[in-house]
Design a protein around this motif. Structure first.
Motif, PDB file in Angstrom:
ATOM      1  N   ASP A  96       1.447   9.934  -5.079  1.00  0.00           N
ATOM      2  CA  ASP A  96       1.746  11.280  -4.571  1.00  0.00           C
ATOM      3  C   ASP A  96       2.995  11.894  -5.186  1.00  0.00           C
ATOM      4  O   ASP A  96       3.072  13.102  -5.350  1.00  0.00           O
ATOM      5  CB  ASP A  96       1.894  11.240  -3.041  1.00  0.00           C
ATOM      6  N   ASN A  97       3.964  11.078  -5.518  1.00  0.00           N
ATOM      7  CA  ASN A  97       5.255  11.641  -5.953  1.00  0.00           C
ATOM      8  C   ASN A  97       5.573  11.442  -7.428  1.00  0.00           C
ATOM      9  O   ASN A  97       6.520  12.031  -7.931  1.00  0.00           O
ATOM     10  CB  ASN A  97       6.384  11.064  -5.093  1.00  0.00           C
ATOM     11  N   TYR A  98       4.816  10.598  -8.122  1.00  0.00           N
ATOM     12  CA  TYR A  98       5.115  10.348  -9.534  1.00  0.00           C
ATOM     13  C   TYR A  98       3.897  10.554 -10.450  1.00  0.00           C
ATOM     14  O   TYR A  98       4.029  10.459 -11.668  1.00  0.00           O
ATOM     15  CB  TYR A  98       5.641   8.915  -9.726  1.00  0.00           C
ATOM     16  N   GLY A  99       2.724  10.799  -9.866  1.00  0.00           N
ATOM     17  CA  GLY A  99       1.513  10.945 -10.692  1.00  0.00           C
ATOM     18  C   GLY A  99       1.118   9.662 -11.399  1.00  0.00           C
ATOM     19  O   GLY A  99       0.505   9.688 -12.464  1.00  0.00           O
ATOM     20  N   ILE A 100       1.491   8.523 -10.809  1.00  0.00           N
ATOM     21  CA  ILE A 100       1.177   7.226 -11.421  1.00  0.00           C
ATOM     22  C   ILE A 100       0.271   6.449 -10.470  1.00  0.00           C
ATOM     23  O   ILE A 100       0.547   6.347  -9.275  1.00  0.00           O
ATOM     24  CB  ILE A 100       2.471   6.408 -11.681  1.00  0.00           C
ATOM     25  N   TRP A 101      -0.783   5.903 -11.037  1.00  0.00           N
ATOM     26  CA  TRP A 101      -1.723   5.115 -10.222  1.00  0.00           C
ATOM     27  C   TRP A 101      -1.573   3.633 -10.536  1.00  0.00           C
ATOM     28  O   TRP A 101      -1.726   3.237 -11.688  1.00  0.00           O
ATOM     29  CB  TRP A 101      -3.167   5.531 -10.527  1.00  0.00           C
ATOM     30  N   ILE A 102      -1.271   2.874  -9.507  1.00  0.00           N
ATOM     31  CA  ILE A 102      -1.407   1.423  -9.619  1.00  0.00           C
ATOM     32  C   ILE A 102      -2.613   1.056  -8.767  1.00  0.00           C
ATOM     33  O   ILE A 102      -3.229   1.927  -8.160  1.00  0.00           O
ATOM     34  CB  ILE A 102      -0.125   0.678  -9.168  1.00  0.00           C
ATOM     35  N   ASN A 146       4.569   1.553 -19.775  1.00  0.00           N
ATOM     36  CA  ASN A 146       5.158   0.536 -18.889  1.00  0.00           C
ATOM     37  C   ASN A 146       6.555   0.962 -18.444  1.00  0.00           C
ATOM     38  O   ASN A 146       6.921   0.834 -17.274  1.00  0.00           O
ATOM     39  CB  ASN A 146       5.275  -0.821 -19.614  1.00  0.00           C
ATOM     40  N   THR A 147       7.337   1.463 -19.403  1.00  0.00           N
ATOM     41  CA  THR A 147       8.702   1.893 -19.081  1.00  0.00           C
ATOM     42  C   THR A 147       8.684   3.028 -18.059  1.00  0.00           C
ATOM     43  O   THR A 147       9.500   3.043 -17.129  1.00  0.00           O
ATOM     44  CB  THR A 147       9.431   2.332 -20.372  1.00  0.00           C
ATOM     45  N   THR A 148       7.744   3.956 -18.219  1.00  0.00           N
ATOM     46  CA  THR A 148       7.624   5.059 -17.259  1.00  0.00           C
ATOM     47  C   THR A 148       7.370   4.517 -15.851  1.00  0.00           C
ATOM     48  O   THR A 148       7.983   4.968 -14.875  1.00  0.00           O
ATOM     49  CB  THR A 148       6.469   5.999 -17.683  1.00  0.00           C
ATOM     50  N   LEU A 149       6.486   3.546 -15.748  1.00  0.00           N
ATOM     51  CA  LEU A 149       6.188   2.949 -14.436  1.00  0.00           C
ATOM     52  C   LEU A 149       7.412   2.205 -13.884  1.00  0.00           C
ATOM     53  O   LEU A 149       7.759   2.350 -12.701  1.00  0.00           O
ATOM     54  CB  LEU A 149       4.984   1.993 -14.556  1.00  0.00           C
ATOM     55  N   ILE A 150       8.074   1.448 -14.733  1.00  0.00           N
ATOM     56  CA  ILE A 150       9.253   0.689 -14.287  1.00  0.00           C
ATOM     57  C   ILE A 150      10.333   1.668 -13.802  1.00  0.00           C
ATOM     58  O   ILE A 150      10.967   1.438 -12.754  1.00  0.00           O
ATOM     59  CB  ILE A 150       9.812  -0.196 -15.440  1.00  0.00           C
ATOM     60  N   ASN A 151      10.513   2.771 -14.521  1.00  0.00           N
ATOM     61  CA  ASN A 151      11.527   3.749 -14.101  1.00  0.00           C
ATOM     62  C   ASN A 151      11.187   4.358 -12.746  1.00  0.00           C
ATOM     63  O   ASN A 151      12.075   4.579 -11.921  1.00  0.00           O
ATOM     64  CB  ASN A 151      11.692   4.844 -15.158  1.00  0.00           C
ATOM     65  N   ALA A 152       9.909   4.604 -12.506  1.00  0.00           N
ATOM     66  CA  ALA A 152       9.501   5.133 -11.194  1.00  0.00           C
ATOM     67  C   ALA A 152       9.786   4.100 -10.103  1.00  0.00           C
ATOM     68  O   ALA A 152      10.274   4.443  -9.023  1.00  0.00           O
ATOM     69  CB  ALA A 152       8.019   5.496 -11.221  1.00  0.00           C
ATOM     70  N   LEU A 153       9.503   2.840 -10.399  1.00  0.00           N
ATOM     71  CA  LEU A 153       9.770   1.782  -9.411  1.00  0.00           C
ATOM     72  C   LEU A 153      11.277   1.640  -9.164  1.00  0.00           C
ATOM     73  O   LEU A 153      11.727   1.458  -8.024  1.00  0.00           O
ATOM     74  CB  LEU A 153       9.170   0.449  -9.872  1.00  0.00           C
ATOM     75  N   LYS A 154      12.075   1.771 -10.235  1.00  0.00           N
ATOM     76  CA  LYS A 154      13.538   1.703 -10.080  1.00  0.00           C
ATOM     77  C   LYS A 154      14.025   2.850  -9.204  1.00  0.00           C
ATOM     78  O   LYS A 154      14.939   2.690  -8.388  1.00  0.00           O
ATOM     79  CB  LYS A 154      14.228   1.771 -11.449  1.00  0.00           C
ATOM     80  N   ASP A 155      13.416   4.006  -9.397  1.00  0.00           N
ATOM     81  CA  ASP A 155      13.771   5.175  -8.603  1.00  0.00           C
ATOM     82  C   ASP A 155      13.467   4.911  -7.118  1.00  0.00           C
ATOM     83  O   ASP A 155      14.300   5.187  -6.247  1.00  0.00           O
ATOM     84  CB  ASP A 155      12.970   6.377  -9.128  1.00  0.00           C
ATOM     85  N   LEU A 156      12.296   4.340  -6.845  1.00  0.00           N
ATOM     86  CA  LEU A 156      11.945   3.992  -5.464  1.00  0.00           C
ATOM     87  C   LEU A 156      12.937   2.983  -4.901  1.00  0.00           C
ATOM     88  O   LEU A 156      13.347   3.053  -3.740  1.00  0.00           O
ATOM     89  CB  LEU A 156      10.530   3.400  -5.407  1.00  0.00           C
ATOM     90  N   HIS A 157      13.319   2.041  -5.746  1.00  0.00           N
ATOM     91  CA  HIS A 157      14.285   1.005  -5.330  1.00  0.00           C
ATOM     92  C   HIS A 157      15.617   1.640  -4.957  1.00  0.00           C
ATOM     93  O   HIS A 157      16.207   1.329  -3.927  1.00  0.00           O
ATOM     94  CB  HIS A 157      14.451  -0.002  -6.484  1.00  0.00           C
ATOM     95  N   SER A 158      16.065   2.593  -5.798  1.00  0.00           N
ATOM     96  CA  SER A 158      17.370   3.232  -5.537  1.00  0.00           C
ATOM     97  C   SER A 158      17.311   4.078  -4.242  1.00  0.00           C
ATOM     98  O   SER A 158      18.334   4.299  -3.609  1.00  0.00           O
ATOM     99  CB  SER A 158      17.793   4.100  -6.721  1.00  0.00           C
ATOM    100  N   LYS A 159      16.114   4.519  -3.863  1.00  0.00           N
ATOM    101  CA  LYS A 159      15.960   5.270  -2.623  1.00  0.00           C
ATOM    102  C   LYS A 159      15.727   4.363  -1.419  1.00  0.00           C
ATOM    103  O   LYS A 159      15.430   4.840  -0.315  1.00  0.00           O
ATOM    104  CB  LYS A 159      14.783   6.247  -2.758  1.00  0.00           C
ATOM    105  N   GLY A 160      15.768   3.058  -1.644  1.00  0.00           N
ATOM    106  CA  GLY A 160      15.596   2.106  -0.545  1.00  0.00           C
ATOM    107  C   GLY A 160      14.161   1.945  -0.102  1.00  0.00           C
ATOM    108  O   GLY A 160      13.883   1.435   0.989  1.00  0.00           O
ATOM    109  N   TYR A 205       0.830  -1.207   0.000  1.00  0.00           N
ATOM    110  CA  TYR A 205       0.000   0.000   0.000  1.00  0.00           C
ATOM    111  C   TYR A 205       0.868   1.262   0.000  1.00  0.00           C
ATOM    112  O   TYR A 205       0.512   2.274  -0.608  1.00  0.00           O
ATOM    113  CB  TYR A 205      -0.971   0.005   1.195  1.00  0.00           C
ATOM    114  N   GLU A 206       2.037   1.187   0.658  1.00  0.00           N
ATOM    115  CA  GLU A 206       2.939   2.352   0.649  1.00  0.00           C
ATOM    116  C   GLU A 206       3.492   2.622  -0.740  1.00  0.00           C
ATOM    117  O   GLU A 206       3.692   3.776  -1.127  1.00  0.00           O
ATOM    118  CB  GLU A 206       4.070   2.146   1.658  1.00  0.00           C
ATOM    119  N   ILE A 207       3.709   1.563  -1.515  1.00  0.00           N
ATOM    120  CA  ILE A 207       4.195   1.763  -2.889  1.00  0.00           C
ATOM    121  C   ILE A 207       3.113   2.472  -3.713  1.00  0.00           C
ATOM    122  O   ILE A 207       3.394   3.409  -4.461  1.00  0.00           O
ATOM    123  CB  ILE A 207       4.592   0.417  -3.533  1.00  0.00           C
ATOM    124  N   PHE A 208       1.884   2.042  -3.518  1.00  0.00           N
ATOM    125  CA  PHE A 208       0.751   2.701  -4.203  1.00  0.00           C
ATOM    126  C   PHE A 208       0.731   4.198  -3.871  1.00  0.00           C
ATOM    127  O   PHE A 208       0.646   5.048  -4.763  1.00  0.00           O
ATOM    128  CB  PHE A 208      -0.565   2.018  -3.780  1.00  0.00           C
TER     129      PHE A 208
END
Ligand SMILES: *Cc1c(COP(=O)(O)O)cnc(C)c1O
Length: 357
Positions: free
Chosen positions: A310-316, A341-355, A302-305
């Motif tokens: 809130d921070n990427y303008g992307i809704w899952i 899809n790539t836009t979403l994956i890049n946002a997830l990668k960004d979250l990953h890099s921020k831990g 739910y935190e990823i959602f």
């Protein structure tokens, strides 16, 4: 906004443009013609058998699930409900409310229905079966052909909730022998919510026509009678029906139901390939094309959602109930492409890099 939920989803520009127009009065031959065209295209795309009919209900698809339970079954029935997630469980609750005798075939979240399990109920006097072809809460696709064969063998009235499967997964109403197929405007039809469609094979038309249903709004015989002239008993969501008309014709021009199903399948395959390098587990044993449920290994779903919204303008799509913090879903339906899809994956990668994942 980039919307990867599973309803409402992104609409095409054409559908949005129709939504921006004035809503016309509807008791006219012009609107009747739109409705009859909608019916013809729905029957074609559902691969419905000859002499099938469709009605357009102004309610969300749960309303149509309820209408079907009320109009097609009585206390004299004994129905089997495939209960593998929150949508399957909704049919269980509807049978309870309307006092239709039932047995719930329970499956674990994400588990598919195999032949052995289904045939435990063979030859036991069941008169009907209720299933959500894509159990959207877990993204499990049930085998409509296998279930249809079982229903034919047992002479059962076969109800398919195809709300998220219609135009996303192959479905041949005539071949699998379904009596009823339900879908809604806000899934692959990619229109605003508000309309749900019930397609009825001839045996369902007959059953509904002779039903004694204690409801005015959910009287399907009345809906069928009005639809003979392209009308509805009460004021429908006129604007959405016009958007559905634009959308059905758009699908037809792009190659019809099979082309749209292939498009959704490719959108899902592209995402499932790209997500592999991130720390998620797949949830479904038999994944439907419309949606990919994912279990984040190191983070709260739910935190990823919330982060993405809130921070990427992307809704899952978050999950509810006991899956809220363990599973979220990514939809592949509506006006989305592989770059999205790539836009979403890049946002997830960004979250990953921020831990955060
Ligand atoms: C979305 C959905 C529904 C209907 O939900 P509403 O909120 O009533 O529109 C029903 N069944 C399935 C399988 C769905 O995916």
């Amino acid at each position: 906004m980039l919307n990867f939920t599973i309803g409402p989803v992104m609409s095409s520009e054409e559908v949005c443009a129709v939504g921006g127009e004035q809503v016309p009065y509807f008791r006219t031959p012009e609107f009747s013609n739109v409705m009859l065209e909608n019916e013809q295209l729905m029957l074609k795309f559902a691969k419905a058998p000859e002499n099938s009919r469709a009605v357009f209900m102004t309610n969300s698809s749960t309303g149509s699930m309820e209408a079907v339970v009320m109009n097609c079954f009585t206390a004299a029935d004994k129905v089997l409900v495939i209960d593998g997630g929150s949508f399957g469980h909704r049919f269980v609750e509807l049978c309870e409310i309307h006092e239709v005798p039932y047995v719930a075939l329970k499956l674990n979240h994400g588990q598919k229905l195999n032949r052995e399990r289904l045939y435990e109920y063979d030859g036991q006097g069941f008169t009907g079966l209720l299933v959500n072809i894509d159990e959207t809460s877990t993204g499990v696709l049930y085998d409509s052909e296998m279930i249809g064969e079982f229903c034919k063998k047992n002479n059962m009235f076969f109800v398919c909730d195809c709300v998220s499967a219609f135009l996303a997964d192959p479905f041949d109403m005539a071949h699998c022998g379904a009596s009823v197929m339900i879908t809604g405007s806000q899934k692959v039809l990619a229109c605003p919510p508000g309309i749900s469609i019930i397609v009825m094979a001839p045996n369902a038309v007959e059953r509904v026509t002779n039903a004694k249903v204690r409801s005015m709004y959910f009287n399907l015989a009345d809906a069928l009678k009005n639809m003979e002239r392209g009308q509805t008993p009460f004021t429908p969501a006129v604007g959405i029906l016009l958007q559905i008309n634009a959308r059905l014709k758009e699908i037809e021009r792009a190659g019809g139901a099979d082309a749209e199903i292939a498009r959704v399948a490719a959108q899902a395959a592209d995402f499932r390939e790209k997500i592999r390098e991130l720390p998620f587990e797949f949830v479904s044993e038999s994944p439907a094309n419309g949606v990919t449920p994912l279990h984040p290994v190191n983070a709260d779903a739910y935190e990823i959602f919330t982060e993405l919204k809130d921070n990427y303008g992307i809704w899952i799509c978050p999950n509810g109930g006991d899956m809220k913090s363990t599973v979220f879903r990514v939809g592949h339906i509506g006006h989305l492409n592989h770059d999205d899809n790539t836009t979403l994956i890049n946002a997830l990668k960004d979250l990953h890099s921020k831990g955060k994942l």
